[in-house]
Enzyme design. Structure first.
Site, PDB file in Angstrom:
ATOM      1  N   ASP A   1       0.857  -1.178   0.000  1.00 29.20           N
ATOM      2  CA  ASP A   1       0.000   0.000   0.000  1.00 29.20           C
ATOM      3  C   ASP A   1       0.899   1.236   0.000  1.00 29.20           C
ATOM      4  OD1 ASP A   1       0.998   0.147   2.535  1.00 29.20           O
ATOM      5  OD2 ASP A   1      -0.916   0.032   3.546  1.00 29.20           O
TER       6      ASP A   1
ATOM      7  N   ASP B   1      -8.348  -7.063   0.147  1.00 30.63           N
ATOM      8  CA  ASP B   1      -7.471  -7.409   1.263  1.00 30.63           C
ATOM      9  C   ASP B   1      -8.189  -7.004   2.525  1.00 30.63           C
ATOM     10  OD1 ASP B   1      -6.813  -4.376   0.839  1.00 30.63           O
ATOM     11  OD2 ASP B   1      -6.026  -4.886   2.819  1.00 30.63           O
TER      12      ASP B   1
ATOM     13  N   CYS C   1     -14.910 -27.787   6.741  1.00 30.81           N
ATOM     14  CA  CYS C   1     -13.676 -27.159   6.248  1.00 30.81           C
ATOM     15  C   CYS C   1     -12.620 -28.205   5.895  1.00 30.81           C
ATOM     16  CB  CYS C   1     -13.146 -26.210   7.319  1.00 30.81           C
ATOM     17  SG  CYS C   1     -11.621 -25.374   6.869  1.00 30.81           S
TER      18      CYS C   1
ATOM     19  N   CYS D   1      -9.307 -27.561   5.809  1.00 25.46           N
ATOM     20  CA  CYS D   1      -7.966 -27.099   6.190  1.00 25.46           C
ATOM     21  C   CYS D   1      -7.296 -28.066   7.171  1.00 25.46           C
ATOM     22  CB  CYS D   1      -8.013 -25.681   6.756  1.00 25.46           C
ATOM     23  SG  CYS D   1      -8.372 -25.552   8.515  1.00 25.46           S
TER      24      CYS D   1
ATOM     25  N   CYS E   1      -8.652 -27.908  10.843  1.00 30.35           N
ATOM     26  CA  CYS E   1      -9.919 -28.620  11.058  1.00 30.35           C
ATOM     27  C   CYS E   1      -9.750 -30.131  10.918  1.00 30.35           C
ATOM     28  CB  CYS E   1     -10.980 -28.099  10.095  1.00 30.35           C
ATOM     29  SG  CYS E   1     -11.535 -26.429  10.518  1.00 30.35           S
TER      30      CYS E   1
ATOM     31  N   HIS F   1      -6.618 -21.359   9.979  1.00 26.65           N
ATOM     32  CA  HIS F   1      -8.000 -21.708   9.615  1.00 26.65           C
ATOM     33  C   HIS F   1      -8.702 -20.539   8.931  1.00 26.65           C
ATOM     34  CE1 HIS F   1     -12.108 -22.941   9.554  1.00 26.65           C
ATOM     35  NE2 HIS F   1     -12.395 -21.788  10.120  1.00 26.65           N
TER      36      HIS F   1
END
Lengths: 380, 380
Positions: free
Chosen positions: B91, B279, B317, B319, B322, B348
């Protein structure tokens, strides 16, 4: 069934062994990372597996206070709770009561204390420590002992040793009649397996008390023997002397565990002397303070001289952190208070410790042809 | 060479695209995790790769203050410094100057401010912001803008928009004559490639100013266009309305980036409206406060009701967190202040955000046969 411990090679007093715990094998000499509250601080379990940790130590005192051993028992034990399928060892809670809690009072029955978290009153006895450790369900658990303060006169050290021996018998009696209550007892894959209890040798810095403590502990027939009450402020030479004298009194066919040691050169040296297991908060705690252990010695990563250093933390290290990140980046993370600093520093330090033990095991296997072990011992 | 941006499929206003940055492709609509000080807090870079992050945002203000852009330039740029070979976006520093620093003073020249770290005085101008961002060497950098405060009257919003447009031109002028100074300019694998500069649309909550800001920014011909100054306290409906009006003024063939948004349902909705990049600190910051985003909604992991909950954080989920850990364990880590809590919660949440974008991209590819996108927009 006793804890299977096989010795596969020897080099002088050093032994290359294998402890077959209900939750997998532990190659010895082994270093056990500290997972105090059910987590090796800042490191996920899959990374611990990658690092090669085969056994993790957890603290009974911490887990008893939070989240509570009954909660963990209800969830199937500590292995399931923390999702760690490899071996676990819990300490007895005795040492933490001495070092962390407030308003301790020791009687023949046990130790009453106040929680360092909320000031509530609690009592640990040998029976209570066993009850908690059986609920947690580690593969190896420790007898409840009194960690003798340092320095301690001979009479005081004997008194402390004697109460530790009486508590050891009470620990064993309770354990033998309750070990079937371990949370994983009913699972088919653990059929015929059980928790195992280790005794703890005390005796302060008095060689003859250490020897007596070892012999009287051995007479009680534990699955393994720990040497406690060391690394409490005494000079290194004295630590080594106490270990040497105690080992003389311990059987060859059982694992020997020195509690709470040490620096990388020390764990290599004690392994060369015939110690099979060690644990220490040093690699993990030092990491969180920016201290890295490397083949070039200790490195304080926050030092300004690393600000533009593009080399890896340890150029000779094979860990993922050294493969990817520079000293400059690790310094930046640390001075910026980034949470990744603790994670990466800890991963490196644990690799260094675990790799030190891999080298020691390799040297024993080769009959110390490289002189690694003898150099280690003669450095003392 | 302009930034290659190809649109591979459309579904209503939504676009499935691919930005070919010098450091790899970014599939759009994309969510960019925030790596404020050169680290996505608590997550190692290899895990970010596993999670599927193709681009990370870093903050110019933070990196300028610590470790300093000259240090990073000297080490080869931010990609090398943080060991991240995929795309980066920085940024302009404008927003952080407004939100973090002290004693700001805005003039036509730029913004003088005091560091939130040590109180030292600094000046950001459009030219200085470009100089710093070129030194950092992200693939995509942002024009220096004034983030209009909220609420702002029309006259104040116009004044802020006008200075942002003048600063945009100064940013572009400096950038065009200095972009060859990017640290990786000389490397063979980046031959013919350069950094790219995005403009930023402001205009407060005034649709006609947003439209004018968009059109006058487009006239300056940037590689892409961001919509700034949103999610600053206005109602969600207003955010959506401003995005819709601004998108009308932006070209179809350039990436459109909404800065600093949002909740999972919002990022899906904005993507469905034709936004290509977003973002937000929310998934990472909320994770560190114990807030998990799941298919069942938000979940405050410190809640007592999770103390004995053996189910994964999100049963739907995919991931790693999880797959391995229970709500009970994550709650324990969080209430015990374990550093692993932030790491696992962040992993997560980032997966959830990145997976939300994967689902959106899949829906666009299929022409929204499942109704995922239209449902998302009609929910507004």
């Amino acid at each position: 069934m006793i804890l299977p411990f096989t010795i596969q090679a020897r080099s002088g007093p050093a032994r290359l062994g294998r402890i077959a715990t209900p939750h997998g094998a532990v190659e010895t000499p082994a270093f056990m990372p500290c997972g105090t509250a059910g987590s090796v601080k800042a490191v996920p379990q899959d990374i611990l597996e990658e690092l090669g940790a085969q056994i993790v130590l957890a603290n009974t005192y911490h887990l008893y206070l939070r989240p509570g051993h009954e909660l963990i028992r209800g969830l199937g034990g500590l292995h399931k709770f923390m999702s760690w399928e490899r071996a676990l060892l819990t300490d007895s809670g005795g040492f933490q009561v001495f070092s962390l809690s407030e308003l301790r009072k020791i009687t023949e029955d046990g130790v009453s204390f106040r929680s360092h978290l909320d000031g509530t009153s609690h009592l640990f006895t040998p029976e209570r420590s066993m009850e908690i450790q059986i609920a947690l369900g580690a593969d190896i658990i420790m007898a409840f002992d009194e960690c003798t303060e340092h320095p301690a006169e001979r009479s005081r050290a004997r008194e402390s040793m004697e109460i530790t021996l009486r508590w050891a018998q009470r620990s064993k009696d309770y354990f033998e009649s309750h070990k079937h209550e371990v949370p994983w007892a009913g699972e088919a894959k653990f059929a015929g397996r059980a928790q195992e209890l280790f005794g703890i040798v005390q005796g302060g810095m008095h060689a003859e008390l250490r020897r007596e403590s070892a012999e009287r502990s051995v007479a009680m027939d534990f699955a393994g023997y720990a040497i406690g009450g060391l690394s409490v402020g005494e000079p290194r030479e004295e630590t080594q002397e106490m270990i040497a004298r105690t080992l003389e009194g311990l059987p060859q066919d059982k694992p020997r565990y020195v509690m709470g040691v040490g620096y990388p050169d020390e764990i290599a040296r004690y392994a060369a002397m015939g110690v099979d297991m060690m644990d220490c908060v040093l690699p993990t705690r030092a990491a969180r303070h920016g201290l890295l252990f490397t083949s070039e010695g200790r490195l304080n990563i926050k030092n300004l001289r690393f600000a533009q250093d593009q080399s890896p933390p340890d150029p000779k290290c094979g860990c993922k952190v050294c493969a990817r990140y520079s000293r400059a980046y690790l310094r930046h993370l640390f001075v910026s208070g980034e949470p990744l600093a603790a994670a990466l520093n800890t991963m490196h330090n644990l690799w260094f410790y675990l790799d030190t033990m891999r080298s020691v095991r390799h040297a024993i296997k080769l009959g110390d042809r490289s002189g690694t072990l003898s150099d280690t011992v003669s450095l003392a």
